[in-house]
Write a protein that holds these residues in place. Structure first.
Motif, PDB file in Angstrom:
ATOM      1  N   THR A  26       0.824  -1.208   0.000  1.00 13.78           N
ATOM      2  CA  THR A  26       0.000   0.000   0.000  1.00 13.78           C
ATOM      3  C   THR A  26       0.860   1.260   0.000  1.00 13.78           C
ATOM      4  N   VAL A  27       1.916   1.266   0.785  1.00 15.52           N
ATOM      5  CA  VAL A  27       2.819   2.422   0.781  1.00 15.52           C
ATOM      6  C   VAL A  27       3.427   2.616  -0.604  1.00 15.52           C
ATOM      7  N   ALA A  28       3.858   1.531  -1.230  1.00 14.27           N
ATOM      8  CA  ALA A  28       4.436   1.641  -2.573  1.00 14.27           C
ATOM      9  C   ALA A  28       3.420   2.182  -3.568  1.00 14.27           C
ATOM     10  N   GLN A  29       2.176   1.752  -3.464  1.00 13.13           N
ATOM     11  CA  GLN A  29       1.143   2.256  -4.383  1.00 13.13           C
ATOM     12  C   GLN A  29       0.923   3.753  -4.205  1.00 13.13           C
ATOM     13  N   HIS A  30       0.873   4.231  -2.982  1.00  9.92           N
ATOM     14  CA  HIS A  30       0.669   5.664  -2.743  1.00  9.92           C
ATOM     15  C   HIS A  30       1.868   6.482  -3.237  1.00  9.92           C
ATOM     16  N   MET A  31       3.058   5.917  -3.194  1.00  7.30           N
ATOM     17  CA  MET A  31       4.260   6.655  -3.568  1.00  7.30           C
ATOM     18  C   MET A  31       4.579   6.592  -5.056  1.00  7.30           C
ATOM     19  N   LEU A  32       3.964   5.679  -5.775  1.00  6.86           N
ATOM     20  CA  LEU A  32       4.309   5.493  -7.188  1.00  6.86           C
ATOM     21  C   LEU A  32       4.124   6.761  -8.038  1.00  6.86           C
ATOM     22  N   PRO A  33       3.053   7.562  -7.858  1.00  5.15           N
ATOM     23  CA  PRO A  33       2.959   8.795  -8.664  1.00  5.15           C
ATOM     24  C   PRO A  33       4.131   9.749  -8.444  1.00  5.15           C
ATOM     25  N   LEU A  34       4.553   9.912  -7.188  1.00  3.34           N
ATOM     26  CA  LEU A  34       5.706  10.778  -6.923  1.00  3.34           C
ATOM     27  C   LEU A  34       6.991  10.167  -7.468  1.00  3.34           C
ATOM     28  N   VAL A  35       7.133   8.850  -7.344  1.00  5.17           N
ATOM     29  CA  VAL A  35       8.320   8.180  -7.872  1.00  5.17           C
ATOM     30  C   VAL A  35       8.424   8.367  -9.387  1.00  5.17           C
ATOM     31  N   THR A  36       7.292   8.276 -10.061  1.00  3.76           N
ATOM     32  CA  THR A  36       7.285   8.469 -11.511  1.00  3.76           C
ATOM     33  C   THR A  36       7.594   9.907 -11.891  1.00  3.76           C
ATOM     34  N   GLU A  37       7.044  10.860 -11.151  1.00  9.53           N
ATOM     35  CA  GLU A  37       7.256  12.271 -11.495  1.00  9.53           C
ATOM     36  C   GLU A  37       8.690  12.713 -11.232  1.00  9.53           C
ATOM     37  N   PHE A  38       9.265  12.318 -10.103  1.00  6.94           N
ATOM     38  CA  PHE A  38      10.608  12.773  -9.731  1.00  6.94           C
ATOM     39  C   PHE A  38      11.701  11.807 -10.166  1.00  6.94           C
ATOM     40  N   LYS A  39      11.338  10.752 -10.909  1.00  7.81           N
ATOM     41  CA  LYS A  39      12.327   9.760 -11.368  1.00  7.81           C
ATOM     42  C   LYS A  39      13.109   9.190 -10.177  1.00  7.81           C
ATOM     43  N   SER A  40      12.382   8.819  -9.158  1.00  4.58           N
ATOM     44  CA  SER A  40      13.003   8.320  -7.926  1.00  4.58           C
ATOM     45  C   SER A  40      13.222   6.814  -8.005  1.00  4.58           C
ATOM     46  N   LYS A  41      13.797   6.284  -6.949  1.00  2.00           N
ATOM     47  CA  LYS A  41      14.056   4.847  -6.850  1.00  2.00           C
ATOM     48  C   LYS A  41      13.342   4.293  -5.630  1.00  2.00           C
TER      49      LYS A  41
END
Length: 404
Positions: A238-253
């Motif tokens: 669930t945490v990964a799902q909530h963070m995926l939009p930010l990860v995609t936008e900021f090119k995070s890991k």
């Protein structure tokens, strides 16, 4: 004798007589000149040639001759010395390398890391403190007031609580929107300073798998399975799902840390821990495959026996229990930093004593051999038998995961 041969011999004789006469004439002229010239003007005779004495062989000559006689041995020595020099150079370069987060021109911190794990876990606390020392702004996901109080007691201004309500999706969505606005807006380190922007360097998932229930499958209650599956697997996903939009936008890991010893060997009385570790490993593989389609990266850290700094008494007890000290947690900190800042990090990282070898044993060695290596024996068929007591307590296993 033919006429041609007679003619050739006659011509050769006349040439020799003429050459001899010319040579005698020049020699006579040279003698008269020497007698006529004064003593000072006479040319000096050439110096005698130097005497050819044997030069003694130098040290390098002897070495060169020995190398020529022992070519194979010389090549082996050269390869050994060269390899050792390269390894020493790499080791020194690794220690000298400074792993620091990027900052703005005015010295303000710009890289943010979100840590999803139990704030009171020694491993999560050690990771948060190290990232803060390296220049990151660390947000630790909390769910209770006790977690927030624990973070505030650390007295670190850049280790902050991140309240994320995973039970109510609507509330969690609003919290994520506010966090996104916080990252996207301009920031000022002090009055009059130039504005700078923050970036999300990565999301680190650290489920505390070692705190799950231990025991025989026949004795584990459905509540124990439900608690472990929800608190460890579902919470992480669930945490990964909530963070995926930010990860995609900021090119995070995304970094997922799980213990690897128990999940590799799958020993008895560790069914819940083995199941949770295997499920998270499968989730990490699928997540990495999906993110790779977008040019992003998810790294799975498989952890072995890692020593976390604590009291001297605690470390001594751990060494006596295992018989061999674990890997310093500094190796984990450095590997995590390299994964966050690498342009193309590996999907799988093995950190800690036993992580790689147990992974290989669990994958290739037959289960019967693994059981024999762990000293397992057939238990008597008694329905009233009790689960054997384990050496480690839950608090001890949260610090060092390998007890096998």
């Amino acid at each position: 004798m033919t006429d041609a041969q007679f003619f050739i011999d006659s011509a050769r004789q006349q040439y020799n007589d003429f050459a001899g006469g010319v040579e005698r004439h020049f020699e006579n002229v040279a003698t008269q000149l020497r007698d006529w010239l004064p003593e000072q003007m006479r040319p000096r005779p050439p110096p005698p040639p130097p005497s050819r004495t044997l030069i003694p062989a130098t040290y390098w000559n002897q070495v060169n001759r020995w190398v020529s006689r022992n070519t194979a041995l010389s090549a082996g020595i050269l390869a050994f010395v060269g390899t050792g020099a390269v390894l020493v150079f790499i080791q020194r370069s690794t220690h000298v390398k400074k792993r620091r987060a990027r900052k703005s021109n005015n010295g303000a911190r710009t890289e943010v890391v979100v840590l999803a794990g139990s704030p009171t876990s020694p491993l999560s606390t050690a990771i948060a403190m190290d990232l803060e020392r390296r220049g990151f702004i660390v947000y630790v996901i909390t769910s209770t007031r006790e977690d927030e109080e624990h973070l505030r007691k650390q007295l670190r201004p850049d280790v902050l609580p991140f309240d994320l309500d995973l039970i109510h999706p609507d509330k969690a969505e609003g919290q994520m929107q506010r966090f996104h606005h916080f990252l996207a807006r301009h920031h000022h380190a002090f009055d009059g300073a130039s504005a700078h922007r923050l970036t999300l360097a990565g999301v680190i998932l650290v489920p505390d798998i070692s705190s799950v229930a231990v025991g025989s499958i026949s004795q584990l209650s459905p509540e124990a399975w439900s608690t472990a599956l929800n608190a460890k697997i579902l919470h992480t996903i669930t945490v990964a799902q909530h963070m995926l939009p930010l990860v995609t936008e900021f090119k995070s890991k995304i970094l997922l840390l799980t213990p690897n010893v128990v999940s590799s060997l799958r020993p008895p009385y560790r069914a819940i821990e083995s199941t949770v570790s295997s499920a998270l490993g499968a989730f990490a593989a699928s997540l990495s495959s999906e993110l790779s389609l977008q040019g992003l990266h998810a790294c799975h850290f498989k952890l072995g026996n890692i020593e976390i700094a604590g009291s001297k008494q605690k470390r001594d007890e751990n060494k006596k229990a295992r018989g061999m000290p674990g890997t310093s947690i500094r190796k984990l900190h450095e590997a995590m930093f390299d994964a966050l800042h690498s342009s193309n990090p590996s999907r799988t990282w093995h950190v800690g004593r036993g992580s790689l070898i147990y992974d290989w044993i669990g994958s290739w060695v037959p289960s019967g051999v693994v059981g024999w290596m762990m000293g397992l024996q057939h238990a008597p068929r008694n329905e009233d038998q009790q689960t054997p007591e384990l050496e480690d307590s839950s608090s001890d296993r949260s610090i060092t995961w390998e007890k096998i």
